[in-house]
Scaffold this motif. Structure first.
Motif, PDB file in Angstrom:
ATOM      1  N   ILE A   1      -6.775  -3.141   6.053  1.00 55.67           N
ATOM      2  CA  ILE A   1      -5.515  -2.449   6.343  1.00 55.67           C
ATOM      3  C   ILE A   1      -5.458  -2.119   7.829  1.00 55.67           C
ATOM      4  CG2 ILE A   1      -4.167  -0.382   5.831  1.00 55.67           C
ATOM      5  CD1 ILE A   1      -5.984  -0.405   3.160  1.00 55.67           C
TER       6      ILE A   1
ATOM      7  N   PRO B   1       1.464   2.031  13.240  1.00 57.65           N
ATOM      8  CA  PRO B   1       2.254   3.272  13.334  1.00 57.65           C
ATOM      9  C   PRO B   1       2.913   3.675  12.028  1.00 57.65           C
ATOM     10  CG  PRO B   1       3.318   1.451  14.494  1.00 57.65           C
ATOM     11  CD  PRO B   1       1.979   0.963  14.074  1.00 57.65           C
ATOM     12  N   GLU B   2       2.919   2.793  11.032  1.00 54.59           N
ATOM     13  CA  GLU B   2       3.514   3.191   9.746  1.00 54.59           C
ATOM     14  C   GLU B   2       2.658   4.229   9.030  1.00 54.59           C
ATOM     15  OE1 GLU B   2       2.173   0.420  10.483  1.00 54.59           O
ATOM     16  OE2 GLU B   2       1.259  -0.649   8.818  1.00 54.59           O
ATOM     17  N   PHE B   3       1.403   4.396   9.483  1.00 52.71           N
ATOM     18  CA  PHE B   3       0.579   5.482   8.945  1.00 52.71           C
ATOM     19  C   PHE B   3       0.778   6.706   9.844  1.00 52.71           C
ATOM     20  CE2 PHE B   3      -1.704   1.893   7.132  1.00 52.71           C
ATOM     21  CZ  PHE B   3      -1.907   2.339   5.835  1.00 52.71           C
ATOM     22  N   GLU B   4       1.259   7.763   9.246  1.00 51.75           N
ATOM     23  CA  GLU B   4       1.476   8.977  10.039  1.00 51.75           C
ATOM     24  C   GLU B   4       0.131   9.624  10.349  1.00 51.75           C
ATOM     25  OE1 GLU B   4       4.086  10.968   7.398  1.00 51.75           O
ATOM     26  OE2 GLU B   4       5.830   9.841   8.083  1.00 51.75           O
TER      27      GLU B   4
ATOM     28  N   LYS C   1      -4.262   8.536   1.048  1.00 56.35           N
ATOM     29  CA  LYS C   1      -3.267   7.855   0.228  1.00 56.35           C
ATOM     30  C   LYS C   1      -3.900   6.791  -0.677  1.00 56.35           C
ATOM     31  CE  LYS C   1       0.504   9.730   2.046  1.00 56.35           C
ATOM     32  NZ  LYS C   1       1.547  10.414   1.291  1.00 56.35           N
ATOM     33  N   LEU C   2      -5.011   6.215  -0.241  1.00 56.80           N
ATOM     34  CA  LEU C   2      -5.558   5.071  -0.968  1.00 56.80           C
ATOM     35  C   LEU C   2      -6.727   5.438  -1.872  1.00 56.80           C
ATOM     36  CD1 LEU C   2      -5.443   2.517   1.983  1.00 56.80           C
ATOM     37  CD2 LEU C   2      -3.867   2.703   0.078  1.00 56.80           C
TER      38      LEU C   2
ATOM     39  N   LEU D   1       0.831  -1.199   0.000  1.00 55.88           N
ATOM     40  CA  LEU D   1       0.000   0.000   0.000  1.00 55.88           C
ATOM     41  C   LEU D   1       0.868   1.252   0.000  1.00 55.88           C
ATOM     42  CD1 LEU D   1      -2.431  -1.202   2.748  1.00 55.88           C
ATOM     43  CD2 LEU D   1      -3.014  -0.900   0.352  1.00 55.88           C
ATOM     44  N   PRO D   2       0.392   2.308  -0.617  1.00 55.97           N
ATOM     45  CA  PRO D   2       1.147   3.562  -0.547  1.00 55.97           C
ATOM     46  C   PRO D   2       0.835   4.301   0.745  1.00 55.97           C
ATOM     47  CG  PRO D   2      -0.773   3.856  -1.953  1.00 55.97           C
ATOM     48  CD  PRO D   2      -0.814   2.429  -1.459  1.00 55.97           C
ATOM     49  N   GLY D   3       1.661   5.266   1.058  1.00 57.82           N
ATOM     50  CA  GLY D   3       1.329   6.178   2.156  1.00 57.82           C
ATOM     51  C   GLY D   3       1.879   5.803   3.508  1.00 57.82           C
ATOM     52  N   MET D   4       2.879   4.935   3.547  1.00 53.15           N
ATOM     53  CA  MET D   4       3.402   4.505   4.848  1.00 53.15           C
ATOM     54  C   MET D   4       4.438   5.489   5.393  1.00 53.15           C
ATOM     55  SD  MET D   4       1.835   1.780   5.328  1.00 53.15           S
ATOM     56  CE  MET D   4       0.562   1.235   4.204  1.00 53.15           C
ATOM     57  N   GLY D   5       4.548   5.535   6.701  1.00 45.21           N
ATOM     58  CA  GLY D   5       5.615   6.289   7.348  1.00 45.21           C
ATOM     59  C   GLY D   5       6.852   5.399   7.474  1.00 45.21           C
ATOM     60  N   PHE D   6       7.888   5.923   8.101  1.00 50.34           N
ATOM     61  CA  PHE D   6       9.131   5.166   8.261  1.00 50.34           C
ATOM     62  C   PHE D   6       8.945   4.036   9.267  1.00 50.34           C
ATOM     63  CE2 PHE D   6      10.509   9.214   6.605  1.00 50.34           C
ATOM     64  CZ  PHE D   6      11.526   8.874   5.733  1.00 50.34           C
TER      65      PHE D   6
ATOM     66  N   THR E   1      -5.038   9.639   7.069  1.00 46.36           N
ATOM     67  CA  THR E   1      -3.872   9.495   6.187  1.00 46.36           C
ATOM     68  C   THR E   1      -4.107   8.382   5.172  1.00 46.36           C
ATOM     69  OG1 THR E   1      -2.337  10.245   7.882  1.00 46.36           O
ATOM     70  CG2 THR E   1      -1.407   8.896   6.131  1.00 46.36           C
ATOM     71  N   ALA E   2      -4.584   7.244   5.690  1.00 49.75           N
ATOM     72  CA  ALA E   2      -4.790   6.088   4.815  1.00 49.75           C
ATOM     73  C   ALA E   2      -5.828   6.406   3.744  1.00 49.75           C
ATOM     74  CB  ALA E   2      -5.216   4.882   5.647  1.00 49.75           C
TER      75      ALA E   2
END
Lengths: 533, 423
Positions: B261, B265-268, B62-63, A185-190, B58-59
């Motif tokens: 989904i 935490p990978e979603f800011e 982005k999606l 999926l796109p849009g991930m943080g670090f 955020t998700a």
């Protein structure tokens, strides 16, 4: 004379080092192949294969020809940052650019779709056999998502980090946010390298070194092949009362020739269990799993993932099903809003307790509104329409809350608080709204974030079964105007408040004043708040 | 050369072509959230914590697939009727209203009353929908909402909470579903039902009304890994506590892709949603909801410093523990006046002699000795005469619940604070 010789033989033939749970299947297969050659005393081949196992010195190749020139330096910085982080977390790990790489990184504009999805892969990972190219090749998509968007720094970082983790032998992780928990999926943080991932990678590098040493020193080894057998394969908690702690036992039997390492990952915090362990070859272990049902009711299905070092069963999903009956229900016939006439009101609230709940009321109190509460044991037939239950016999307590005449006009919230004998539910509560006289609904008007456009809002005024008149409405905020109109229902009005879109930026707090002909409530004040951006 | 097949494994990705495919313009992508039950922030019932409106926003951004995206929320986003629940509902409406095509107005929203119904609909920019509510002078909600090729309706499992909400009797849930199906046929669209029934009830609806394209149901479990269909109806759930966002791509006749989904935490945190969430916390603070919590009578609390005057070694252990600065931790996170959180970060919040505020009761502004052992004034006055009770695991798990402390294991945690004769 024979004893020392036997000792030497014993030293030279041993069980191969056991792998931890959570190891990539490619890594496991590669180790097994080396161990198989060692067992067959084919040391030359074992040495050749072992030289291709991942090591702390990582020759790599970075092919960024497809990357826009403007991004190349930047991506290299990302890569070098990761090399540093992994090197810090796995002591001794170093990366060196090479034309004979063990790891290769490349980029493509867009990758093929993920099976059963309309999304392209964010990256593709390829594993090559020894001598046929880089052990791990990662191809990162420069666009991802549908519609395609350009890959972000965080995604390049995550995919590079994931590839390093896979090279080091780690399995993909179900835990999001960790280095091995990648997604397309796109849009991930670090995503950061977790301490568990780092310590497991260290462990795996020690194992590959042992295998290389064994091959070099021509030590025979028996491959480690633990084999897990699970009983039961599904946990059924039947029907229980809410709050009950259900104890499950899970037997793990190891039918293989070496120690089985396992690691359990539940999908819910309602489980308490020892998350990892070992089972010796031929042995078995009982895993005690406790499920706390306090926060659930109805049919519940959770899952526990079991990760092992059994090459045939690296991961198994264990379903846990249970049907949870509520331990108690508050029932207030007519809903939780009480219209209080002059002189006060008595409000009945029922506490229905399920059979065998072990819950008795020891005291009751009413907070938030002036009132008293009395209670008596109760048995009767009552419906609970809010929970979709028809009339049926119930047992419990009847609470009578007396709201006296001192209750001021307007809307107020109160809480019935009941102390009980049940240690899991020592204090249980029921909220009640009381309305007396003319009530503004809502009694506080939150406008939210406003901009430069006009925004209308509505307040309803109600006093059931009693007619009154509104004489005027006014707002003390310059950018707000208000007007009122009667509704078809007697005793009900609508007040329309309009923001003109011209207020200065910042928070605002004001009052709407509604004037009525009721001598007991000549003015009704409604706070208005919000923010202009 | 013999090669183990796994060595060639491709990490679950398509290895064949390296080319992308053009976008199929007959597809619709649905992004579906909901059933957060008041969990506006990431839920602690998993580790790492997942969910929350800020990550969800955020998700969604982005999606989204341009104008072929339909964003839905299955409602039931509050869990009570207290003032804090009203504030939560208003923030949810404002945040969801920025990206949703339709938000279900369910039983938990209906219980907040007609005044909140007006406010929520305005804050959501008119996106709340309820097929249970009939049209009336005071009903601001839509009965259905058209989006793309679909007609979206929302039906509660029981119409009871909607009684007299808009001055008229509600439509029965069975009738509301029939009406949605019939309306969808009349406007030549496919029906999508946002439903508060469970999986079995959703299946039953799908069997009775096979023309419904999608049913979003309510579940206390995580969403299934694979999409479920009953006939030609797709059944999906966002699961419990708002931890997931579903991405569902529908072709002309079938599901093209389905991805639950996990909002990890990978979603800011999305900036607008974060700002609105901050406003929510400020409102909770400004209304001083913490001081309005019901308090029961109890003996007086004295604070841990007093305990330390006799129990110095134990006090030293406590002072070095996370308990000693538990409120500070919460304040740093912005939740220092949030009634949802504070009771497990201070001493005696729900007791009349316990914590009131950092300023008024500084000695109780942490998880102190009396959080577990109980109020200590009488013991402090006559230590030999009045003994403090011994406590154990049962006291810890009042706060270290599965939701708040998913990794809690008594012995591991006890070792961090081991003290007293047992220590």
């Amino acid at each position: 004379m024979f004893l020392p010789l036997l000792f030497v033989v014993a030293l030279q033939s041993s069980i191969a080092p056991e792998l931890p749970a959570g190891v990539g299947s490619e890594f496991q297969a590669a180790c097994l192949e080396v161990e198989g050659r060692l067992e067959a005393k084919d040391f030359a081949k074992a040495q050749r294969l072992a030289s291709h196992l991942p090591s702390l010195d990582v020759p790599y190749q970075w092919s960024d020809a497809n990357v826009r020139p403007a991004d190349r330096t930047h991506y290299i910085e990302i890569r070098d940052r990761l090399f540093k982080i992994w090197g810090h977390m796995v002591p001794g790990l170093t990366f060196k650019e090479s034309t004979k790489p063990a790891m290769k990184f490349g980029f493509e504009k867009v990758l093929a779709k993920v099976p059963d999805s309309d999304l392209p892969a964010g990256a593709a990972l390829f594993f090559s056999p020894p001598g046929e190219g880089p052990m791990v090749e990662s191809v990162i998509g420069l666009t991802r998502g549908n519609p395609a968007v350009e890959v972000t720094d965080a995604e390049v970082y995550n995919e590079t980090s994931y590839a390093i983790g896979r090279y080091l032998g780690l399995a993909p992780s179900p835990i999001p946010g960790s280095a091995l928990g990648r997604t397309d999926l796109p849009g991930m943080g670090f995503a950061s390298v977790s301490p568990i991932e780092a310590s497991r990678a260290q462990e795996l590098m020690a194992i590959t070194q042992k295998l290389r040493d064994a091959a070099e020193h021509k030590k025979t080894m028996t491959p480690t092949k633990p084999s897990v057998f699970l009983d039961p394969v599904k946990l059924d908690g039947a029907t229980v009362l809410q709050g009950k702690k259900i104890d499950f036992s899970l037997q793990l039997t190891n039918r293989g020739n070496s120690t089985l390492n396992y690691w359990l990952q539940p999908d819910c915090g309602c489980f308490s269990l020892k998350r990892s362990g070992k089972v010796e070859a031929g042995g078995s272990a009982l895993v005690q799993i406790r499920m706390d049902t306090t926060q659930y009711h109805g049919p519940v299905e959770k899952k526990i993932a079991l990760f092992t070092n059994d090459p045939a069963n690296p991961s198994i999903l264990l379903p846990v099903t249970v049907n949870i009956r509520p331990r108690y229900q508050f029932i207030r016939p007519g809903g939780s809003v009480v219209v209080v006439p002059d002189g006060g009101a008595n409000v009945d609230v029922y506490l229905a307790i399920s059979e065998g709940a072990g819950l008795d009321a020891t005291s009751a109190d009413f907070h938030g509104i002036a009132g008293t509460v009395k209670y008596v044991p109760w048995k009767g037939v009552l419906a609970d329409p809010e929970n979709g239950e028809g009339a049926k016999p119930r047992t419990g307590y009847k609470f009578t809350i007396h709201l006296d005449d001192s209750l001021p006009p307007g809307r107020a919230s109160g809480t019935l608080s009941v102390e009980t004998t049940n240690p899991d539910f020592p204090s249980i509560r029921f909220n009640l709204s009381a309305q007396k006289g003319i009530v503004a609904l809502p009694d506080q008007l939150y406008m939210g974030e406003l901009g430069g456009r006009p925004v209308p809002a509505t307040i309803l005024l109600s006093r059931p079964h009693s007619v009154y008149k509104i004489l005027g409405v006014a707002c003390d905020l310059a950018s707000f105007s208000a007007k009122f109109s009667a509704l078809p229902q007697p005793g009900e009005y609508k007040v329309e408040i309009t923001y003109d879109g011209k207020a200065t930026i910042g928070e605002f707090h004001g009052l709407l004043t509604i004037t009525t002909d009721d001598p007991k409530q000549p003015k009704i004040l409604v706070p208005i708040s919000g923010v202009v951006r | 050369m013999k090669i183990a097949p796994l060595v060639f494994a491709c990490a679950g990705l398509a290895c064949a072509a390296w080319t992308g495919a053009p976008r199929d313009d007959s597809n619709w992508t649905f992004l579906i959230s909901g059933d957060s039950d008041g969990n506006l922030s990431p839920c602690g019932c998993t580790s790492p914590m997942t969910g929350g409106l800020r990550r969800r926003a955020t998700a969604v951004r982005k999606l989204s697939v341009g104008d072929r995206t339909i964003v839905l929320d299955n409602g039931d986003n509050v869990a009570g009727t207290a003032r804090q629940d009203e504030l939560k509902a208003e923030s949810v409406a404002e945040i969801l209203g920025r990206d949703c095509n339709a938000i279900a107005f369910k039983a938990s929203e209906a219980k907040l009353g007609i005044g909140e119904m007006q406010t929520l609909q305005r804050l959501s920019k008119g996106n709340y929908v309820s097929s249970n509510l009939r049209e009336g002078a005071t009903n601001p909600l839509m009965r259905t909402i058209e989006a793309g090729d679909f007609l979206i309706g929302s039906v509660a499992a029981s119409e009871s909470p909607f009684n007299r909400l808009a001055g008229v009797e509600p439509e029965s849930s069975a009738r509301a579903i029939e009406q949605l199906v019939s309306d969808a046929e009349n406007v030549g669209r496919s029906a999508v039902l946002l439903y508060s029934g469970n999986r079995d009830q959703a299946e039953s609806v799908a069997r009775s009304h096979p023309t419904i394209k999608i049913i979003v149901y309510r579940s206390p479990n995580d969403p299934p890994k694979a999409v479920e269909t009953v006939g030609t109806t797709t059944l999906v759930t966002p699961g419990e506590h708002g931890k997931y966002l579903l991405r569902l791509t529908m072709g002309q006749t079938e599901v093209k892709s389905y991805t639950p989904i996990s909002l990890g935490p990978e979603f800011e945190d999305q900036a607008d949603a974060s700002r609105l969430y901050r406003t929510y916390l400020d409102r909770v603070d400004r209304e001083d909801l913490l001081s309005k919590l019901p308090k029961s009578s109890s003996p007086k609390f004295v604070g841990s410093t007093k305990c330390g005057s006799c129990h110095a070694p134990d006090f030293k252990v406590w002072k070095l523990s996370a308990h000693s600065h538990a409120l500070k931790t919460l304040e740093n996170d912005g939740h220092g006046r949030d009634p949802d959180c504070v009771s497990c970060h201070v001493t005696g919040l729900e007791k009349k002699g316990g914590f009131f505020s950092h300023a008024k009761t500084p000695l109780l502004a942490m998880v102190g000795c009396e959080s577990c052992h109980g109020a200590g004034a009488t013991h402090s006055a006559a230590p030999r005469k009045v003994k403090m009770p011994k406590v154990g695991e049962s006291h810890c798990i009042k706060c270290h619940t599965p939701s708040n402390s998913p990794n809690f294991e008594f012995l591991t945690y006890w070792n961090k604070i081991r003290h007293g004769k047992r220590g």
